[in-house]
Motif scaffolding. Structure first.
Motif: not given
Length: 203
Positions: A19-47
């Motif tokens: 899943e991908r969040s909306h893109r928003v302006p950052g200090p440089e370029g654009m930023e957004f979040w990713l999330r998905f089910p992790s292999k250990d059973g919780d939710t993984a996040w990445a910016k």
């Protein structure tokens, strides 16, 4: 794990949907979040940090943080994504298992790796490698023909394990480059002979 490390560290099959969040302006370029089910059973996040208008083949760096490090503690390293954006790159910064949003209630970030030693390390690395493989797959899908995995401290040790295990992964999930910062040339030394091992009583 000892009998078949390749199976223990194998990427999820199939790779989970992201899943991908909306893109928003950052200090440089654009930023957004990713999330998905992790292999250990919780939710993984990445910016994700990327140029405002990424090219079709924008190169990507998956940048992993250190043990017990939370996003607000990165200090001077927070400038790394912005410098790379200016160079035309995308940076994907995953939250390691048991850190930040993935913190276990009643524990500080990363504590379970130490508190459950010696098993805590392999368990964290297994989940982290599954997350990184998933993010490599996502990045390739975004058009990244060149992809690096790197990090500081624990993130660099994780990267070293990716380098050894990814030889068994499908070719699109194999990184092209590594970035190792404040790491050790010997994982055995870290696990058994280091000051860190002595402090934790691993011996």
């Amino acid at each position: 794990a000892l009998a078949d490390p390749a199976a223990f560290y194998r990427p999820p099959e199939p790779l989970p949907a992201i899943e991908r969040s909306h893109r928003v302006p950052g200090p440089e370029g654009m930023e957004f979040w990713l999330r998905f089910p992790s292999k250990d059973g919780d939710t993984a996040w990445a910016k994700v940090y990327e140029p405002e208008h990424p090219a079709d083949r924008t190169p990507t760096l998956i940048l992993c943080h250190g043990l017990c490090v939370e996003p607000e503690m990165w200090g001077t390293t927070t400038g790394i994504p912005y410098a790379l954006i200016r160079a035309g790159m995308r940076v994907v910064a995953p939250e390691a298992p048991w850190h930040s949003r993935r913190m276990v209630p009643g524990r500080y970030g990363g504590e379970p790796m130490i508190a459950t030693a010696p098993r805590g390390g392999p368990d964290l690395f297994r989940a982290a490698l599954g997350d990184i493989a998933t993010l490599i797959g996502w990045s390739r899908g975004e058009g990244s023909a060149l992809l690096a995995v790197g990090g500081t401290s624990l993130g660099a040790l994780t990267t070293q394990l990716v380098a050894t295990q990814a030889r068994e992964w499908p070719e699109p999930l194999q990184p092209d480059f590594l970035l190792l910062v404040t790491t050790s040339g010997s994982l055995r030394q870290v696990a058994i002979d280091s000051e860190l091992a002595a402090v934790f009583g691993l011996g």
